[in-house]
Write an enzyme that holds these catalytic residues in place. Structure first.
Site, short mmCIF file in Angstrom:
data_model
loop_
_atom_site.label_atom_id
_atom_site.label_comp_id
_atom_site.label_asym_id
_atom_site.label_seq_id
_atom_site.Cartn_x
_atom_site.Cartn_y
_atom_site.Cartn_z
N ASP A 81 0.80 -1.22 0.00
CA ASP A 81 0.00 0.00 0.00
C ASP A 81 0.84 1.28 0.00
O ASP A 81 2.01 1.27 0.42
CB ASP A 81 -0.90 0.03 1.25
CG ASP A 81 -2.07 -0.91 1.15
OD1 ASP A 81 -2.10 -1.74 0.23
OD2 ASP A 81 -2.96 -0.83 2.04
N HIS A 88 3.63 -2.45 3.06
CA HIS A 88 3.67 -1.10 2.50
C HIS A 88 4.97 -0.87 1.74
O HIS A 88 6.02 -1.39 2.11
CB HIS A 88 3.54 -0.05 3.60
CG HIS A 88 2.24 -0.13 4.35
ND1 HIS A 88 2.02 -1.04 5.37
CD2 HIS A 88 1.08 0.57 4.21
CE1 HIS A 88 0.79 -0.89 5.83
NE2 HIS A 88 0.20 0.07 5.15
#
Length: 296
Positions: A119, A264
């Protein structure tokens, strides 16, 4: 505050998520298995359109993982008349998905399969290293990108799609969705889908709410934009920078059929996330897991 560091209202957000509920195993989508004639398709919770099967490329070969397949019919001969524009078939339009009441958390009916997701990117400090590791192991993943990051680094988005990864919508500026008015939610999602389509040539088919904080309007607007909501099964909490070993342990301990892993590639110092992927990815493959991406 780091992008994925929860604000003081984190408990409020978690209550929102709990109120929405969480799906367990949902057989919504087939799983793309490169090098086979087709993916394993589970019975859908609601009827949804399916793409044609994969093209039979060797495992890990780059190729688009989202959007309609290109028609590779017989090339037109010089003596064949071309159809007039006014009578050409209408452009293919994907059916709008139903409005969900909760996001999907895992892949169902796909055997020993897992999905890796990243992400907040793309970020030139960390995304290229993650792409190199995935490429080295012939693995495809999902990247839920923020529109403002795509606008700054469209070349990295194109690298993702060229390598066959699936790009999803993670809003424009990573806000707390339930606190926004409807017009702002629509702007966050639609602007991000637009910049992804301009950069990669196809609009995203998946989206993920920042902080995992969804609400009814986000489900409705996401469906209007042709996207399905995907959350995760295992949260590495790498945004807390817990240490490379801790991230690796969380992934391996949480590994299992149908698991979707959240990590992430932006939003802070993601060097631990980069190093952790280099460790846990080959171990997952050695343990017999098939790392793949969902298809619709």
């Amino acid at each position: 505050m780091k992008k994925d560091q929860m604000p003081s209202g984190r408990r409020m957000v978690l209550r929102i998520a709990a109120a929405l509920g969480a799906t367990t195993t949902v057989g919504l989508f087939s799983v793309d298995r490169p090098g086979t004639s087709g993916g394993t398709t589970a019975a859908p919770a609601h009827p949804t359109p399916s793409l044609p099967p994969p093209t039979g490329k060797p495992p890990g070969a780059p190729g688009p993982a989202a959007g309609p397949a290109v028609n590779r019919g017989t090339a037109s001969s010089s003596y064949r008349l071309q159809p007039m524009t006014a009578y050409a078939p209408p452009r293919f339009r994907r059916a709008r998905p139903p409005v969900r009441q909760r996001p999907f958390l895992r892949v169902a009916g796909a055997g020993n399969t897992m999905v890796l997701t990243f992400d907040d990117g793309p970020d030139p400090r960390y995304t290229p290293a993650i792409l190199r590791t995935l490429r080295r192991h012939d693995v495809r993943a999902m990247f839920f990108v923020c529109g403002e990051m795509v606008a700054q680094h469209p070349d990295l988005l194109r690298q993702m799609t060229e390598d066959g990864h699936v790009v999803g919508n993670h809003s424009w500026s990573h806000p707390l969705i339930p606190t926004l008015p409807p017009s702002r939610i629509r702007q966050e999602l639609s602007a991000t889908s637009d910049v992804i389509e301009r950069s990669a040539g196809a609009a995203p088919l998946w989206y993920r709410a920042p902080f995992g904080a969804w609400n009814r309007l986000s489900f409705e607007i996401g469906a209007e934009l042709g996207m399905e909501p995907l959350a995760w099964t295992v949260d590495t909490l790498d945004w807390k920078e817990p240490g490379t070993g801790t991230i690796v342990r969380r992934v391996l301990d949480g590994a299992g059929p149908g698991v979707v892993v959240l990590s992430h590639d932006a939003g802070g110092d993601r060097s631990q996330s980069v190093r952790a992927l280099e460790t846990y990815l080959p171990r997952l493959l050695d343990e017999g897991y098939h790392i793949t991406v969902p298809r619709r």
